[in-house]
Design an enzyme around this catalytic site. Structure first.
Site, mmCIF file in Angstrom:
data_model
loop_
_atom_site.group_PDB
_atom_site.id
_atom_site.type_symbol
_atom_site.label_atom_id
_atom_site.label_comp_id
_atom_site.label_asym_id
_atom_site.label_seq_id
_atom_site.Cartn_x
_atom_site.Cartn_y
_atom_site.Cartn_z
ATOM 1 N N LEU A 1 0.782 -1.164 -0.143
ATOM 2 C CA LEU A 1 -0.039 0.276 -0.093
ATOM 3 C C LEU A 1 0.795 1.417 -0.009
ATOM 4 O O LEU A 1 0.796 2.221 -0.916
ATOM 5 C CB LEU A 1 -0.922 0.026 1.171
ATOM 6 C CG LEU A 1 -1.615 1.295 1.465
ATOM 7 C CD1 LEU A 1 -3.075 1.117 0.489
ATOM 8 C CD2 LEU A 1 -2.313 1.140 3.136
ATOM 9 N N ILE B 1 7.747 -2.602 2.447
ATOM 10 C CA ILE B 1 6.917 -3.840 2.163
ATOM 11 C C ILE B 1 7.317 -4.966 2.917
ATOM 12 O O ILE B 1 8.368 -5.671 2.702
ATOM 13 C CB ILE B 1 6.642 -3.965 1.005
ATOM 14 C CG1 ILE B 1 6.075 -2.871 -0.069
ATOM 15 C CG2 ILE B 1 5.573 -5.197 0.647
ATOM 16 C CD1 ILE B 1 4.891 -2.172 0.510
ATOM 17 N N GLN C 1 16.104 -0.381 31.602
ATOM 18 C CA GLN C 1 16.471 0.239 32.837
ATOM 19 C C GLN C 1 16.733 -0.642 34.035
ATOM 20 O O GLN C 1 17.677 -0.549 34.877
ATOM 21 C CB GLN C 1 15.691 1.311 33.373
ATOM 22 C CG GLN C 1 15.832 2.451 34.291
ATOM 23 C CD GLN C 1 16.795 3.276 33.978
ATOM 24 O OE1 GLN C 1 17.123 3.542 32.561
ATOM 25 N NE2 GLN C 1 17.547 3.795 34.739
ATOM 26 N N GLU D 1 1.333 -0.361 10.239
ATOM 27 C CA GLU D 1 -0.011 -0.224 10.214
ATOM 28 C C GLU D 1 -1.020 0.699 10.904
ATOM 29 O O GLU D 1 -1.709 0.333 11.557
ATOM 30 C CB GLU D 1 -0.523 -1.809 10.703
ATOM 31 C CG GLU D 1 0.070 -3.149 10.041
ATOM 32 C CD GLU D 1 -0.514 -4.173 9.706
ATOM 33 O OE1 GLU D 1 -1.794 -4.267 10.285
ATOM 34 O OE2 GLU D 1 -0.116 -5.160 9.396
ATOM 35 N N GLY D 2 -0.444 1.873 10.428
ATOM 36 C CA GLY D 2 -1.087 3.158 10.882
ATOM 37 C C GLY D 2 -0.388 3.465 12.151
ATOM 38 O O GLY D 2 -0.201 2.819 13.101
#
Ligand code: CAA
Length: 380
Positions: free
Chosen positions: A125, A157, A336, A363-364
């Site tokens: 996409l 991709i 830590q 994925e956003g």
């Protein structure tokens, strides 16, 4: 929503946990050092049926529910988040678009191979200038007779270069905005389709991330997924489900960070006693444990809604947003707790730290999840 797993779900959890310990764990070092795709691990995942968990038996899958698939990503990602994302991308966005939107012929041709792991799937996409704004993609698909001619390029991709089939999004109508985008199934050896540079990433070593180019790439019209103009909705709908997979992957990293931190804190002595008896450390562990549990509830709630046939767009984004933040926060705290040792490659928490970050990006991005969630809240 059930808060306990069924016998079948427990069975898959034990099976994947065992596989992760005995097959994935020994491969991690080589994946890290050589950044090589774990072909042999993926082959064995195919043999075990892990590459087709939620795919109906009719198409060669295991016919299990989505929650079982999420359990598998969660368990694998506790050992290797890279293997987790290979499975997630292969299934959620590499195979499911064909299952949900393909013709019967496309399903019969591709899904059994993908479900059994004979094929690996990928999703194309993103483009150099179309990341968060996926609807602005420029790759063109022009119909000529019974073919479409694809021209353009894609970036970042996942599974690229290793995959056999790519769900490629291209613009069939330049005037129609997101309604002018169509989706195609493109096979790896199609003329005019080239695999470009492989990215050298901060983390997720072993998972391949490549550029793709399409130069007068002729794809038979029969490879169009759904109808012309359906592409953006196909992408968005499958990303809704895909985001639950990334939430599960994030959860795996977060939980592994917690487990490693607890184990280390119990064994490490300073000032004459284990650091697990120091409040400064204990409070970190308490916060990590609480966040992991909350991420678990959101992730499995999203999966369970999908199994019940309920809408998942909002909860999938919430799960991904919260679980990815939790992965980053827990990995930072795990380093830590390990002190100087945590900053070396001798301890897995250093890898968790690097692997976690991308969960807030792919994925956003988390910023996009905020947009999706707030859009739902306003509409509701
Ligand atoms: N399901 C179905 N349809 C949807 C939808 C969904 N979840 N979301 C939007 N749509 C439809 C809308 O209803 C609208 O339809 P109409 O034209 O009929 O009205 C159309 O799509 C356009 O919707 P928007 O106006 O909301 O679209 P937008 O351009 O404003 O974009 C966005 C919305 C949420 C920001 C979207 O662009 C987005 O999700 N961006 C992030 C992209 C992304 O996640 N990329 C990930 C790449 S893959 C990856 O990362 C895999 C990997 O490697 C791990």
């Amino acid at each position: 929503m059930k808060l306990t797993f069924t016998n079948e779900q427990e069975m898959i959890r034990n099976m994947v946990r065992n596989f992760a310990q005995h097959v994935v764990e020994p491969a991690v070092e080589q994946m890290e050092v050589e950044d090589r795709f774990p072909r042999e691990v993926v082959r064995q995942m195919g043999e075990l049926g892990l590459l087709g968990i939620p795919i109906p038996e009719k198409y060669g899958g295991a016919g299990m529910d989505f929650t079982s698939y999420i359990i598998a990503i969660h368990e694998l990602s506790k050992v290797s988040a890279a293997v987790g994302v290979i499975l997630s991308v292969h299934t959620s966005v590499g195979t499911n678009p064909i299952l949900y939107f393909g013709s019967e012929e496309q399903k019969e041709r591709y899904i059994p191979k993908l479900a059994k792991g004979e094929y690996i799937g990928a999703f194309a996409l993103t483009e150099p200038s179309a990341g968060s704004d996926a609807g602005s993609l420029k790759t063109r698909a022009v119909k000529e007779g019974d073919e479409y001619v694809l021209t353009g390029s894609k970036v970042y991709i996942t599974n690229g270069g290793e995959a056999d089939t790519y769900i490629v999004f291209a613009r069939t109508d330049p005037e129609a905005g997101t309604r002018g985008i169509s989706a195609f199934i493109v096979e790896k050896d199609t003329k005019g389709f080239e695999i470009g540079n492989r990215e050298r990433k901060m983390g997720m070593h072993g998972s391949s991330t490549v550029q793709l180019s399409f130069d007068q790439c002729r794809v038979p019209a029969s490879q169009l997924l759904g109808n012309e103009g359906d592409g953006f909705k196909i992408a968005m709908a499958n990303l809704d489900n895909g985001r639950i997979g990334i939430a599960a992957q994030s959860l795996g990293i977060a939980e592994a960070s917690l487990e490693h931190a607890v184990r280390y804190a119990k064994g490490r002595e300073q000032f004459g006693k284990p650091i697990s008896s120091q409040q400064g450390i204990l409070f970190k562990l308490a916060d990590m444990g609480t966040e992991v549990e909350a991420a678990k509830l959101l992730t499995y709630q999203a999966a369970s809604r999908l199994d019940e046939g309920l809408p998942t767009g909002k909860v999938a984004s919430m799960a991904k947003l919260f679980a990815s933040r939790t992965a980053v926060a827990c990995a930072i705290e795990a380093v830590q707790v390990h002190g100087g040792y945590g900053y070396t490659k001798d301890y897995a928490v250093e890898r968790f730290f690097r692997d976690a970050k991308v969960c807030e990006i792919y994925e956003g991005t988390n910023e996009i999840q905020h947009i999706v969630i707030s859009n739902h809240l306003i509409k509701e």
